[in-house]
Design an enzyme around this catalytic site. Sequence first.
Site, PDB file in Angstrom:
ATOM      1  CE1 TYR A  48     -55.695 -22.425  66.933  1.00 52.52           C
ATOM      2  CE2 TYR A  48     -56.317 -20.579  65.544  1.00 52.52           C
ATOM      3  CZ  TYR A  48     -55.832 -21.063  66.745  1.00 52.52           C
ATOM      4  OH  TYR A  48     -55.508 -20.197  67.759  1.00 52.52           O
ATOM      5  CB  SER A  71     -58.343 -17.513  67.080  1.00 51.26           C
ATOM      6  OG  SER A  71     -57.469 -17.219  66.011  1.00 51.26           O
TER       7      SER A  71
HETATM    8  P1  NDP Z   1     -49.492 -22.617  74.091  1.00 53.93           P
HETATM    9  O1  NDP Z   1     -49.074 -23.688  73.132  1.00 53.93           O
HETATM   10  O2  NDP Z   1     -48.457 -21.821  74.785  1.00 53.93           O
HETATM   11  O3  NDP Z   1     -50.496 -23.204  75.175  1.00 53.93           O
HETATM   12  C1  NDP Z   1     -51.443 -24.174  74.864  1.00 53.93           C
HETATM   13  C2  NDP Z   1     -51.866 -24.824  76.157  1.00 53.93           C
HETATM   14  O4  NDP Z   1     -52.878 -25.778  75.920  1.00 53.93           O
HETATM   15  C3  NDP Z   1     -50.723 -25.533  76.845  1.00 53.93           C
HETATM   16  O5  NDP Z   1     -50.727 -25.105  78.193  1.00 53.93           O
HETATM   17  C4  NDP Z   1     -51.077 -27.016  76.746  1.00 53.93           C
HETATM   18  O6  NDP Z   1     -50.651 -27.688  77.910  1.00 53.93           O
HETATM   19  C5  NDP Z   1     -52.597 -26.942  76.671  1.00 53.93           C
HETATM   20  N1  NDP Z   1     -53.198 -28.076  75.989  1.00 53.93           N
HETATM   21  C6  NDP Z   1     -53.126 -28.407  74.674  1.00 53.93           C
HETATM   22  N2  NDP Z   1     -53.817 -29.524  74.437  1.00 53.93           N
HETATM   23  C7  NDP Z   1     -54.345 -29.924  75.619  1.00 53.93           C
HETATM   24  C8  NDP Z   1     -55.148 -31.026  76.029  1.00 53.93           C
HETATM   25  N3  NDP Z   1     -55.568 -31.951  75.142  1.00 53.93           N
HETATM   26  N4  NDP Z   1     -55.501 -31.124  77.334  1.00 53.93           N
HETATM   27  C9  NDP Z   1     -55.090 -30.203  78.233  1.00 53.93           C
HETATM   28  N5  NDP Z   1     -54.332 -29.131  77.912  1.00 53.93           N
HETATM   29  C10 NDP Z   1     -53.959 -29.003  76.617  1.00 53.93           C
HETATM   30  O7  NDP Z   1     -50.453 -21.695  73.217  1.00 53.93           O
HETATM   31  P2  NDP Z   1     -51.081 -20.236  73.435  1.00 53.93           P
HETATM   32  O8  NDP Z   1     -50.906 -19.749  74.806  1.00 53.93           O
HETATM   33  O9  NDP Z   1     -50.630 -19.431  72.293  1.00 53.93           O
HETATM   34  O10 NDP Z   1     -52.621 -20.584  73.181  1.00 53.93           O
HETATM   35  C11 NDP Z   1     -53.613 -20.584  74.169  1.00 53.93           C
HETATM   36  C12 NDP Z   1     -54.967 -20.405  73.505  1.00 53.93           C
HETATM   37  O11 NDP Z   1     -55.009 -19.158  72.831  1.00 53.93           O
HETATM   38  C13 NDP Z   1     -55.272 -21.479  72.449  1.00 53.93           C
HETATM   39  O12 NDP Z   1     -56.652 -21.799  72.490  1.00 53.93           O
HETATM   40  C14 NDP Z   1     -54.940 -20.773  71.149  1.00 53.93           C
HETATM   41  O13 NDP Z   1     -55.639 -21.295  70.068  1.00 53.93           O
HETATM   42  C15 NDP Z   1     -55.382 -19.356  71.498  1.00 53.93           C
HETATM   43  N6  NDP Z   1     -54.825 -18.320  70.643  1.00 53.93           N
HETATM   44  C16 NDP Z   1     -53.473 -18.061  70.637  1.00 53.93           C
HETATM   45  C17 NDP Z   1     -52.992 -17.039  69.833  1.00 53.93           C
HETATM   46  C18 NDP Z   1     -51.549 -16.656  69.792  1.00 53.93           C
HETATM   47  O14 NDP Z   1     -51.186 -15.770  69.004  1.00 53.93           O
HETATM   48  N7  NDP Z   1     -50.689 -17.229  70.603  1.00 53.93           N
HETATM   49  C19 NDP Z   1     -53.869 -16.243  68.965  1.00 53.93           C
HETATM   50  C20 NDP Z   1     -55.256 -16.612  69.073  1.00 53.93           C
HETATM   51  C21 NDP Z   1     -55.695 -17.611  69.890  1.00 53.93           C
HETATM   52  P3  NDP Z   1     -50.002 -29.177  77.873  1.00 53.93           P
HETATM   53  O15 NDP Z   1     -49.016 -29.179  76.761  1.00 53.93           O
HETATM   54  O16 NDP Z   1     -49.419 -29.351  79.245  1.00 53.93           O
HETATM   55  O17 NDP Z   1     -51.156 -30.089  77.651  1.00 53.93           O
END
Ligand code: NDP
Length: 255
Positions: free
Chosen positions: A158, A145
């Site tokens: 985070y 991130s």
């Molecule tokens: P979303 O909330 O859209 O996606 C997060 C995903 O993680 C979901 O598919 C969720 O699926 C899955 N998830 C969460 N917890 C678990 C768990 N315990 N086991 C399995 N799956 C899990 O977020 P983003 O697409 O924005 O984020 C994706 C990554 O990118 C993250 O690591 C985030 O920190 C990182 N990021 C995002 C940024 C942004 O601006 N969007 C910026 C920088 C980094 P489900 O609910 O089905 O479990």
Amino acid sequence: MTNLFDLTGRVAIVTGGNGGIGLGMARGLAQAGAAVAIVGRDAAKSGAAVAGLQQNGVNAISVIADVTDKAAVDRMVARTQREFGRVDILVNNAGINIRKAPHALAPEEWDSVIRTNLTSAFLCSQAVHPAMKQAGGGKIINIGSMMSIFGASFAPAYAASKGGIVQFTRSCAVAWAADNIQVNAILPGWIDTDLTKRARAEIDGLHDRVLARTPAARWGAIDDFAGIAVFLASRASDFVTGTAIPVDGGYSVMG
Ligand code: NDP
């Protein structure tokens, strides 16, 4: 001429691949020819993502797993191997945030963020290592991130987890270079996903502040992650390991 970016015959596991950045990367890997295991906890969301991929001719499966649970992670790898016969690419993308100041965050909240964002990458990487080593190589892509670089008053756990991801990436890159496994991190800027929709709803002025500070003058889209995922998963990056590559429209170099 050989296509350095061709992933035909390769198998990828994408945690959190049922939406957001994970789905953007899964689509890119699939477009380059890989079969994809989409991992998440929400069966309906995962089913819809897999159906969308399959409609486009992609060899995709949904694997329901909580990536904070070692037994579930081991089952996730076993299921992928059973379905596809191998694992070449792991994308550690699952992540959550709990927005609170350091003095307001409960220990359980700290643990939950660290387990989901950082411990999960350790569990999944350790679980795929034997298969990759035996196959003669592999690619691991960890999602950091901007908070791998910058502090954040409202996201101490985070930011700690995402800083940790970079050092974990470097450690695995060094440890597993001899196994021909390349391990790299991607540092997304501000991307339009469910995660940041919530942040925008909760933090006054965030949308415009991000626009003003991003040289590309837009929020990122999930499709912005297809190309970097293919590069880091393909032979094109065979001499690239231990890096942390911002995909941020210039956010991190803005003075
Ligand atoms: P979303 O909330 O859209 O996606 C997060 C995903 O993680 C979901 O598919 C969720 O699926 C899955 N998830 C969460 N917890 C678990 C768990 N315990 N086991 C399995 N799956 C899990 O977020 P983003 O697409 O924005 O984020 C994706 C990554 O990118 C993250 O690591 C985030 O920190 C990182 N990021 C995002 C940024 C942004 O601006 N969007 C910026 C920088 C980094 P489900 O609910 O089905 O479990």
